[in-house]
Design a protein around this motif. Structure first.
Motif, mmCIF file in Angstrom:
data_model
loop_
_atom_site.group_PDB
_atom_site.id
_atom_site.type_symbol
_atom_site.label_atom_id
_atom_site.label_comp_id
_atom_site.label_asym_id
_atom_site.label_seq_id
_atom_site.Cartn_x
_atom_site.Cartn_y
_atom_site.Cartn_z
ATOM 1 N N ARG A 185 -8.823 2.833 2.337
ATOM 2 C CA ARG A 185 -8.731 4.200 3.128
ATOM 3 C C ARG A 185 -8.158 3.632 4.571
ATOM 4 O O ARG A 185 -7.627 4.402 5.400
ATOM 5 C CB ARG A 185 -10.143 4.947 3.383
ATOM 6 C CG ARG A 185 -11.095 4.263 4.343
ATOM 7 C CD ARG A 185 -12.361 4.789 4.569
ATOM 8 N NE ARG A 185 -12.326 6.226 4.264
ATOM 9 C CZ ARG A 185 -13.552 6.753 4.357
ATOM 10 N NH1 ARG A 185 -14.605 6.059 4.573
ATOM 11 N NH2 ARG A 185 -13.462 8.130 4.339
ATOM 12 N N ARG A 219 -1.993 3.055 4.151
ATOM 13 C CA ARG A 219 -1.192 3.798 2.700
ATOM 14 C C ARG A 219 -0.671 2.464 2.093
ATOM 15 O O ARG A 219 -0.013 2.581 1.070
ATOM 16 C CB ARG A 219 -0.308 4.739 2.931
ATOM 17 C CG ARG A 219 -0.799 5.853 3.334
ATOM 18 C CD ARG A 219 0.087 7.349 3.270
ATOM 19 N NE ARG A 219 -0.386 8.553 4.077
ATOM 20 C CZ ARG A 219 -0.043 9.559 3.585
ATOM 21 N NH1 ARG A 219 1.249 9.727 2.966
ATOM 22 N NH2 ARG A 219 -0.288 10.523 4.349
ATOM 23 N N TRP A 276 -5.621 9.104 -4.298
ATOM 24 C CA TRP A 276 -5.347 9.554 -3.047
ATOM 25 C C TRP A 276 -4.002 10.463 -3.438
ATOM 26 O O TRP A 276 -3.096 10.181 -3.995
ATOM 27 C CB TRP A 276 -4.681 8.423 -1.913
ATOM 28 C CG TRP A 276 -5.907 7.579 -1.720
ATOM 29 C CD1 TRP A 276 -6.009 6.288 -2.339
ATOM 30 C CD2 TRP A 276 -6.650 7.804 -0.577
ATOM 31 N NE1 TRP A 276 -7.109 5.760 -1.358
ATOM 32 C CE2 TRP A 276 -7.631 6.710 -0.330
ATOM 33 C CE3 TRP A 276 -6.986 8.821 0.423
ATOM 34 C CZ2 TRP A 276 -8.593 6.496 0.530
ATOM 35 C CZ3 TRP A 276 -8.025 8.873 1.370
ATOM 36 C CH2 TRP A 276 -8.717 7.516 1.430
ATOM 37 N N TRP A 290 -11.967 17.321 -4.079
ATOM 38 C CA TRP A 290 -11.285 16.659 -2.849
ATOM 39 C C TRP A 290 -11.777 16.551 -1.613
ATOM 40 O O TRP A 290 -12.172 17.658 -1.021
ATOM 41 C CB TRP A 290 -9.510 17.187 -3.033
ATOM 42 C CG TRP A 290 -9.026 17.050 -4.140
ATOM 43 C CD1 TRP A 290 -8.791 17.977 -5.099
ATOM 44 C CD2 TRP A 290 -8.045 15.925 -4.583
ATOM 45 N NE1 TRP A 290 -7.948 17.811 -6.267
ATOM 46 C CE2 TRP A 290 -7.564 16.533 -5.929
ATOM 47 C CE3 TRP A 290 -7.828 14.831 -3.938
ATOM 48 C CZ2 TRP A 290 -6.605 15.612 -6.579
ATOM 49 C CZ3 TRP A 290 -6.679 13.943 -4.920
ATOM 50 C CH2 TRP A 290 -6.248 14.569 -6.191
ATOM 51 N N ASP A 305 -9.126 12.704 4.445
ATOM 52 C CA ASP A 305 -9.297 11.736 5.213
ATOM 53 C C ASP A 305 -8.365 11.384 6.171
ATOM 54 O O ASP A 305 -7.062 11.235 5.732
ATOM 55 C CB ASP A 305 -9.515 10.184 4.132
ATOM 56 C CG ASP A 305 -9.888 9.110 4.974
ATOM 57 O OD1 ASP A 305 -11.121 8.939 5.033
ATOM 58 O OD2 ASP A 305 -8.998 8.107 5.389
ATOM 59 N N ARG A 351 -6.060 8.117 6.342
ATOM 60 C CA ARG A 351 -4.626 8.066 5.774
ATOM 61 C C ARG A 351 -3.854 9.375 5.690
ATOM 62 O O ARG A 351 -2.712 9.343 5.185
ATOM 63 C CB ARG A 351 -5.090 7.826 4.141
ATOM 64 C CG ARG A 351 -5.368 6.315 3.909
ATOM 65 C CD ARG A 351 -5.359 5.935 2.546
ATOM 66 N NE ARG A 351 -4.555 6.330 1.684
ATOM 67 C CZ ARG A 351 -4.030 5.495 0.663
ATOM 68 N NH1 ARG A 351 -4.387 4.266 0.135
ATOM 69 N NH2 ARG A 351 -3.042 6.133 -0.381
ATOM 70 N N GLN A 384 -4.772 11.681 3.960
ATOM 71 C CA GLN A 384 -4.424 12.416 2.631
ATOM 72 C C GLN A 384 -5.902 12.765 2.157
ATOM 73 O O GLN A 384 -7.011 12.498 2.690
ATOM 74 C CB GLN A 384 -3.850 11.301 1.827
ATOM 75 C CG GLN A 384 -2.524 10.857 1.858
ATOM 76 C CD GLN A 384 -2.024 9.629 0.736
ATOM 77 O OE1 GLN A 384 -2.825 8.708 1.013
ATOM 78 N NE2 GLN A 384 -1.096 10.085 -0.057
ATOM 79 N N TYR A 385 -6.096 13.133 1.107
ATOM 80 C CA TYR A 385 -7.230 13.514 0.200
ATOM 81 C C TYR A 385 -7.383 12.717 -0.592
ATOM 82 O O TYR A 385 -6.567 11.786 -1.352
ATOM 83 C CB TYR A 385 -6.712 14.967 -0.524
ATOM 84 C CG TYR A 385 -6.938 16.218 0.456
ATOM 85 C CD1 TYR A 385 -8.304 16.850 0.404
ATOM 86 C CD2 TYR A 385 -5.838 16.847 0.677
ATOM 87 C CE1 TYR A 385 -8.224 18.100 1.320
ATOM 88 C CE2 TYR A 385 -5.704 18.142 1.359
ATOM 89 C CZ TYR A 385 -7.077 18.689 1.755
ATOM 90 O OH TYR A 385 -7.107 19.926 2.438
ATOM 91 N N TYR A 386 -8.730 12.290 -0.961
ATOM 92 C CA TYR A 386 -8.951 11.480 -2.158
ATOM 93 C C TYR A 386 -10.022 12.084 -2.847
ATOM 94 O O TYR A 386 -10.810 13.244 -2.566
ATOM 95 C CB TYR A 386 -9.725 10.299 -1.358
ATOM 96 C CG TYR A 386 -11.183 10.455 -0.889
ATOM 97 C CD1 TYR A 386 -12.375 10.679 -1.525
ATOM 98 C CD2 TYR A 386 -11.404 10.620 0.564
ATOM 99 C CE1 TYR A 386 -13.678 10.811 -0.974
ATOM 100 C CE2 TYR A 386 -12.726 10.759 1.100
ATOM 101 C CZ TYR A 386 -13.809 10.775 0.469
ATOM 102 O OH TYR A 386 -15.135 11.003 1.080
#
Length: 545
Positions: A131, A134, A144, A166, A169, A172, A174-176
């Motif tokens: 996390r 990237r 991700w 989801w 975060d 980043r 982004q979603y995890y």
């Protein structure tokens, strides 16, 4: 020669034929938090398990399966692993685990442990690194994805425990993905480096002497890389308590590449000899996946689903349908069966009226021992433990808390083992992590140990019968007939100089059944009231014909 001597002779011939130790095995599941507390902190531990292995061995089972004891923040009680290669301090140390292995093997018990390959804790060092950016070495070790243009999650996938699968975060941007709690990020099982790391974990425990693995949530190990939305599930008259229940889970689980990873797992366990692997497989297409995961000689040894674990009734039709899915055919896998576990309500509380529990538990134990496949007993099942009603303010289970009061708490089946009939059940602490339940205290090991009429005594008897009978342990199902509440199962074994056929009859109702054709032959076991021309309430028998 007596019937038992003849059975033992046949069992000896079967062993000479080199039947693998796990085929037809009886396995005892231990939930570490609730088995035995050796240091008085209210939580069971590895030294506690070691101290009580004599009891497990006395049942005659072949192996124990220990639920997770790895380093974890315990937000999902060990299924959120923060270090795959160490023991959480609440359970002890690696030295304690090594001592457990030694003692189990001294007692003739194989040791299976859980492996959680679909996700980790968000506190695992792999996720902490992943996390962070990237472009770091583990950036692709988890799932991700960017947000949609409107900022919403990449797909409509839902978590088993409720809400979207989801979580955003900010580090980043982004979603995890997390198919369970948001603190359980999904590993990217497509990544060969992730697979290599998990296989190294397996080797770590195999080198310490474990005899096999129960692999948790294996059909969640890979996702659809295209992140396509799941379609809605068809209409049903069953109550839906979670958004997860409203979808057909065809893209966030059950990816067709999972068997390839399974073959890599099998290649590792084959390096260590007769190691046993069993997968937990749930979902809408469980039987199909169980067969795929165990097909031939290059995949897992066995799989178990949820045929019985969440069934609200035990019927002859349910039993015959489950057995019919696993005929004795070349290349088809070997099933495992459980009526109870740490995730499912106690069977005696689901399947019969309170006044019938004693009779029912005896019949149920003989039925479990008569099924083709491996059988898994959950700790306390040999005592007839019931589901404990845990008040909301004492709940620990995150799923039950989130879905209260529509989800029956898993905590009610996770209560501490009652070793004696005392206020805290001899568990080892004055303040156990969950209450034991007054009714279960009266079913303690101490109360039943010396009673030849107890369920504990019967459990020892039926496991010994299964172990001595080639037909019950490894034979085929030559017939399964459901006739109202009457269940008739015929098992047959032929091989290695041993030959045996047994007929098993079960009354799955609290009412007597008249005019039952009782087979002629050696009666190997009876429970409850078996009459000359019928079966009493919840009565059963096994006859060698």
């Amino acid at each position: 020669m007596t019937a038992l001597e003849m059975l033992s002779e046949n069992a000896g011939k079967m062993q000479e034929n080199k039947v693998l130790w796990w085929r037809g095995a009886a396995i005892y599941q231990i939930y570490p938090r609730s088995f035995m507390d050796a240091n008085g902190d209210g939580i069971g531990d590895l030294p506690g398990i070691t101290s009580r292995l004599d009891h497990v061995a006395s049942l005659g089972v072949d192996a124990i399966w220990i639920s997770p004891f790895f380093t974890s923040p315990m937000k999902d009680f060990g299924y959120d692993v923060a270090d795959y290669r160490d023991v959480d301090p609440i359970f002890g140390t690696l030295a304690d685990f090594d001592a457990l292995i030694v003692r189990a093997h001294e007692l003739g018990l194989k040791v299976l442990i859980d492996q959680v390959y679909s996700h980790t804790s968000d506190e695992h060092e792999w996720f902490v690194e992943s996390r962070a950016s990237r472009d770091n070495p583990k950036s692709d070790w988890y799932v991700w994805a960017d947000a949609k243009p409107d900022g919403t999650p990449p797909s409509n996938w839902q978590s088993v425990f409720g809400g979207p699968a989801w979580t955003w975060d900010a580090r980043r941007g982004q979603y995890y993905l997390h198919n369970f709690l948001n603190c359980q990020p999904q590993l990217n099982g497509h990544n060969p480096d992730v697979q290599d790391a998990l296989l190294d974990v397996a080797r770590f425990w195999l080198d310490r002497g474990v005899d096999g693995f129960r692999i948790d949530a294996l059909n969640f190990a890979m996702h659809d890389p295209q992140l396509r939305d799941n379609p809605p599930a068809p209409a049903t008259d069953r109550q839906r308590t979670r958004p997860f229940d409203f979808q057909r889970k065809i893209h966030n689980m059950s990816h067709p590449d999972i068997p390839g990873f399974i073959e890599r797992i099998r290649s590792v366990t084959d390096e260590y000899g007769a190691i046993f692997t069993v997968a937990e497989v749930g979902g809408d297409d469980a039987e199909m996946e169980m067969k795929a995961f165990t097909q031939g000689d290059t995949r897992l040894n066995s799989a178990y689903g949820f045929n019985f674990l969440y069934a609200d009734r035990l019927t002859p039709g349910l039993v015959c349908a489950a057995l019919a899915e696993w005929p004795d055919e070349e290349g088809l896998g070997w099933p495992s069966w459980a009526f109870e576990n740490h995730d499912a309500p106690r069977a005696v509380s689901r399947w019969c009226a309170p006044e019938d529990r004693d009779l029912f538990a005896r019949m149920k134990m003989l039925l479990l021992a008569s099924l083709r496949g491996n059988i898994i007993l959950y700790q306390g099942e040999e005592l007839g433990l019931t589901q404990v009603d845990i008040p909301f303010d004492q709940l620990q289970d995150p799923e039950a808390i989130a879905n209260w009061p529509l989800t029956l708490s898993r905590d009610g089946a996770r209560t501490p083992m009652p070793w004696e009939n005392s206020p805290q059940g001899g568990f080892g602490s004055d303040a156990p992590w969950l209450p034991l339940g007054e009714e279960n205290l009266r079913r303690s090991v101490a109360d039943q140990h010396a009673d030849p009429a107890s369920l504990l005594a019967l459990t020892r008897t039926v496991i010994a019968l299964r172990k001595a009978s080639p037909a019950l342990r490894c034979g085929s199902v030559s017939a399964c007939v459901a006739d109202g509440p009457l269940l008739r199962v015929e098992r047959a074994y032929e091989g290695g100089g041993a030959s045996e056929t047994v007929v098993c009859l079960f009354n799955l109702s609290p009412e007597p059944i008249d005019d039952v054709e009782i087979p002629q032959g050696e009666t190997l076991c009876t429970v409850n009231s078996v009459l000359s021309a019928g079966l009493g309430p919840y009565a059963a028998l096994v006859v060698r014909v």
